[in-house]
Design a protein around this motif. Structure first.
Motif, PDB file in Angstrom:
ATOM      1  N   ILE A 375      52.056  -2.031   9.839  1.00 35.28           N
ATOM      2  CA  ILE A 375      53.250  -1.796  10.477  1.00 35.28           C
ATOM      3  C   ILE A 375      53.144  -2.027  12.073  1.00 35.28           C
ATOM      4  O   ILE A 375      54.070  -2.766  12.823  1.00 35.28           O
ATOM      5  CB  ILE A 375      53.685  -0.226  10.197  1.00 35.28           C
ATOM      6  CG1 ILE A 375      54.251  -0.154   8.926  1.00 35.28           C
ATOM      7  CG2 ILE A 375      54.716   0.097  11.253  1.00 35.28           C
ATOM      8  CD1 ILE A 375      54.351   1.221   8.368  1.00 35.28           C
ATOM      9  N   ILE A 376      51.983  -1.380  12.743  1.00 39.35           N
ATOM     10  CA  ILE A 376      51.832  -1.790  13.991  1.00 39.35           C
ATOM     11  C   ILE A 376      51.542  -3.024  14.428  1.00 39.35           C
ATOM     12  O   ILE A 376      51.867  -3.688  15.249  1.00 39.35           O
ATOM     13  CB  ILE A 376      50.482  -0.683  14.584  1.00 39.35           C
ATOM     14  CG1 ILE A 376      50.939   0.702  14.039  1.00 39.35           C
ATOM     15  CG2 ILE A 376      50.146  -0.908  15.967  1.00 39.35           C
ATOM     16  CD1 ILE A 376      49.505   1.771  14.396  1.00 39.35           C
ATOM     17  N   ARG A 394      65.184  -2.879  14.655  1.00 31.55           N
ATOM     18  CA  ARG A 394      63.857  -3.169  15.034  1.00 31.55           C
ATOM     19  C   ARG A 394      62.803  -2.662  13.836  1.00 31.55           C
ATOM     20  O   ARG A 394      61.912  -3.358  13.256  1.00 31.55           O
ATOM     21  CB  ARG A 394      63.224  -2.602  16.261  1.00 31.55           C
ATOM     22  CG  ARG A 394      63.843  -3.247  17.344  1.00 31.55           C
ATOM     23  CD  ARG A 394      63.354  -2.606  18.771  1.00 31.55           C
ATOM     24  NE  ARG A 394      63.931  -3.305  19.954  1.00 31.55           N
ATOM     25  CZ  ARG A 394      63.131  -4.078  20.930  1.00 31.55           C
ATOM     26  NH1 ARG A 394      61.939  -4.139  20.762  1.00 31.55           N
ATOM     27  NH2 ARG A 394      63.710  -4.219  22.040  1.00 31.55           N
ATOM     28  N   ARG A 395      63.233  -1.505  13.257  1.00 29.02           N
ATOM     29  CA  ARG A 395      62.654  -1.012  12.256  1.00 29.02           C
ATOM     30  C   ARG A 395      62.781  -1.824  10.856  1.00 29.02           C
ATOM     31  O   ARG A 395      61.606  -2.010  10.262  1.00 29.02           O
ATOM     32  CB  ARG A 395      62.946   0.417  12.058  1.00 29.02           C
ATOM     33  CG  ARG A 395      62.484   1.147  13.196  1.00 29.02           C
ATOM     34  CD  ARG A 395      62.593   2.860  12.904  1.00 29.02           C
ATOM     35  NE  ARG A 395      62.601   3.640  14.109  1.00 29.02           N
ATOM     36  CZ  ARG A 395      62.061   4.943  14.092  1.00 29.02           C
ATOM     37  NH1 ARG A 395      61.721   5.488  13.115  1.00 29.02           N
ATOM     38  NH2 ARG A 395      61.823   5.602  15.157  1.00 29.02           N
ATOM     39  N   LYS A 400      60.151  -5.741   7.388  1.00 28.89           N
ATOM     40  CA  LYS A 400      60.164  -6.948   6.591  1.00 28.89           C
ATOM     41  C   LYS A 400      59.006  -7.600   6.799  1.00 28.89           C
ATOM     42  O   LYS A 400      58.297  -8.204   5.910  1.00 28.89           O
ATOM     43  CB  LYS A 400      61.384  -7.510   6.927  1.00 28.89           C
ATOM     44  CG  LYS A 400      61.512  -8.988   6.353  1.00 28.89           C
ATOM     45  CD  LYS A 400      62.637  -9.857   6.586  1.00 28.89           C
ATOM     46  CE  LYS A 400      62.648 -11.091   5.797  1.00 28.89           C
ATOM     47  NZ  LYS A 400      64.050 -11.834   6.098  1.00 28.89           N
ATOM     48  N   GLY A 401      58.601  -7.654   8.200  1.00 32.69           N
ATOM     49  CA  GLY A 401      57.100  -8.211   8.330  1.00 32.69           C
ATOM     50  C   GLY A 401      55.782  -7.694   7.972  1.00 32.69           C
ATOM     51  O   GLY A 401      54.732  -8.285   7.598  1.00 32.69           O
ATOM     52  N   SER A 402      55.954  -6.285   7.779  1.00 34.78           N
ATOM     53  CA  SER A 402      54.482  -5.706   7.290  1.00 34.78           C
ATOM     54  C   SER A 402      54.768  -5.369   5.806  1.00 34.78           C
ATOM     55  O   SER A 402      53.825  -4.873   5.096  1.00 34.78           O
ATOM     56  CB  SER A 402      54.509  -4.377   7.945  1.00 34.78           C
ATOM     57  OG  SER A 402      55.691  -3.406   7.877  1.00 34.78           O
ATOM     58  N   GLY A 403      55.933  -5.731   5.088  1.00 38.87           N
ATOM     59  CA  GLY A 403      55.664  -5.672   3.654  1.00 38.87           C
ATOM     60  C   GLY A 403      56.029  -4.015   3.182  1.00 38.87           C
ATOM     61  O   GLY A 403      55.563  -3.566   2.170  1.00 38.87           O
ATOM     62  N   GLU A 408      58.990   4.392   5.477  1.00 37.66           N
ATOM     63  CA  GLU A 408      57.306   4.457   5.675  1.00 37.66           C
ATOM     64  C   GLU A 408      57.207   4.402   7.113  1.00 37.66           C
ATOM     65  O   GLU A 408      56.429   4.969   7.804  1.00 37.66           O
ATOM     66  CB  GLU A 408      56.527   3.187   4.911  1.00 37.66           C
ATOM     67  CG  GLU A 408      56.653   3.398   3.438  1.00 37.66           C
ATOM     68  CD  GLU A 408      55.746   2.376   2.742  1.00 37.66           C
ATOM     69  OE1 GLU A 408      54.655   2.660   2.335  1.00 37.66           O
ATOM     70  OE2 GLU A 408      56.403   1.262   2.595  1.00 37.66           O
ATOM     71  N   ILE A 409      58.169   3.607   7.972  1.00 38.45           N
ATOM     72  CA  ILE A 409      57.934   3.197   8.955  1.00 38.45           C
ATOM     73  C   ILE A 409      58.511   4.752   9.750  1.00 38.45           C
ATOM     74  O   ILE A 409      57.784   5.343  10.716  1.00 38.45           O
ATOM     75  CB  ILE A 409      58.741   2.279   9.608  1.00 38.45           C
ATOM     76  CG1 ILE A 409      58.268   0.874   9.163  1.00 38.45           C
ATOM     77  CG2 ILE A 409      58.822   2.060  11.391  1.00 38.45           C
ATOM     78  CD1 ILE A 409      58.863  -0.399   9.666  1.00 38.45           C
TER      79      ILE A 409
END
Length: 447
Positions: A375-376, A394-395, A400-403, A408-409
């Motif tokens: 995530i980070i 943004r979240r 999407k980018g972190s799977g 969870e974010i």
């Protein structure tokens, strides 16, 4: 490893603490419960019996019955006897008067012997400024020499091996090479079998006779239960080893072998291994393990590990950031990396008094950090430094980018804010004890 045993002993002692009056009757019952807990944990019958008999004798022969706080005094006696059973004091490795110091490693196949050789070399090099060489005397197991060389390459330590099945020659020539290269330690990895047999014992005895080692360590898999005790006895009768190494102490087993082995063979436990990584090796301290089994934690070991990873100047800078409310996700990510370097997460939590209970329902392993790191890593530098920028769109992009998911974010950001508040409170109060209040909110895992 000792969660079940710890819980049962604590429950037995707690019931005694709850009594308005302590008598020989309820003491006898508590001692029986402790003995039952030890036997359930696969502790040797004679060891369990001797341990509880010693407790009962000390309790009945002291002022526990009339003490102001008899429950605490009883706990102290249990702790003292457990330390005695585990060996009382830390036993160091022998050092030769004239280098090199020769350390012979023996044990069954599959006990983690070769991996331990690499771990010990790393430990001696890092902690004692020693310059070891490894002798590949396990000449029968396929890829044993390659495994040893791979481990040695990670810590930049030489390995001596030959293309012949002559372990005695390997050991002797490794010692000669150490002398010629001015290396101060030789660690000899010997062959093991799936079970104790005469040929293996003869071979280890021959190597011992050829190189006259300063230290012989017997490596035993703590997950094998009472078989480990029987194997240790057989090896000790043949080669009279100097100390025991317990491997796989992070396993989900009852742990009785760890408590029995020292009493049965009357040889000290010198190291514990708690994972596959080369840094997952700790000197064995009887008092610290006794504290952990009795639910007291092991703050001394935790502080020692932290001191190795956390620089004092960096800690002061971090403290200033926390005070000025500038602690961000970059700092948060950095702290996670430092915690990971300290060792097995479950092991670390077990060192904090009461933390294992507080975090009992959490999935505690290194993989638990992966979603947080992903995530980070999926954030922009601006977002990491200023988490307030993380709006809904943004979240969704980060998820999407972190799977991961937006939920969870959201959970991570909630934990991050709680951690910031907790750290700020700790900084103001200057009391580490306050950390306990926030343990459940630390992102060690997902429920």
């Amino acid at each position: 490893m000792f969660e079940d045993l710890s819980s049962k002993i604590e429950s037995a002692v707690q019931s005694l603490k709850g009594q308005s009056k302590i008598t020989d009757v309820n003491i006898a019952e508590t001692v029986r419960e402790i003995r039952r807990a030890l036997l359930d944990a696969d502790v040797n019958l004679e060891v369990a019996r001797q341990f509880t008999d010693d407790i009962k004798e000390r309790v009945m022969g002291s002022d526990v019955l009339t003490a102001v706080n008899p429950g605490q005094q009883f706990t102290k006696i249990v702790y003292d006897e457990m330390v005695k059973m585990l060996g009382e004091e830390r036993a160091d490795l022998a050092v030769a008067n004239t280098p090199p110091t020769v350390i012979l490693i023996a044990g069954l196949q599959g006990s983690g012997k070769t991996t331990f050789v690499g771990k010990l070399a790393r430990y001696l090099k890092k902690e004692n400024n020693r310059n070891p060489i490894l002798a590949a005397a396990d000449v029968y197991r396929p890829a044993a020499i390659d495994q040893l060389k791979t481990l040695a390459s990670e810590i930049d330590v030489p390995v001596y091996s030959i293309n012949q099945k002559d372990p005695v020659r390997v050991a002797k020539e490794a010692v000669s090479m150490a002398k010629s290269l001015a290396l101060d330690t030789v660690i000899i990895d010997t062959a093991g079998r799936l079970h104790v047999d005469e040929k293996m014992m003869e071979e280890v005895a021959e190597i011992k006779k050829a190189v006259n080692p300063d230290e012989i360590l017997f490596v035993v898999d703590a997950m094998t239960g009472q078989d480990a005790v029987n194997t240790a006895k057989a090896f000790n009768d043949t080669i009279n080893f100097d100390g025991v190494v317990l491997t796989k102490m992070d396993g989900d087993t009852r742990g009785g072998a760890a408590l029995s082995i020292r009493s049965v063979v009357q040889k000290p436990i010198k190291f514990m291994s708690t994972g596959e990584k080369l840094d997952a090796l700790s000197p064995f301290y009887p008092d610290r393990l006794a504290q952990r089994i009795l639910g007291m934690g092991d703050v001394v070991s935790l502080v020692e590990k932290a001191q190795k990873e956390f620089d004092e100047d960096q800690a002061q800078k971090l403290q200033k950031k926390i005070k000025s409310d500038k602690f961000d996700l970059v700092d948060f990510y950095d702290q996670i990396q430092k915690i990971k370097k300290m060792g097995n997460i479950t092991d670390l939590v077990g060192m904090i008094p009461g933390a294992d209970k507080a975090m009992k329902d959490q999935d505690l392993d290194e993989d638990s950090f992966k979603p947080i790191e992903a995530i980070i890593d999926s954030m922009t530098p601006e977002e990491r430094h200023d988490p307030s920028l993380l709006n809904g769109s943004r979240r969704r992009r980060i998820a999407k980018g972190s799977g991961t998911s937006v939920r969870e974010i959201n959970e991570l950001m909630k934990q991050f804010e709680q951690m910031k508040k907790m750290m700020k409170t700790m900084t103001k109060m200057n009391k580490v004890g306050r950390a306990m209040e926030g343990l459940k909110n630390l992102p060690f895992g997902r429920q």
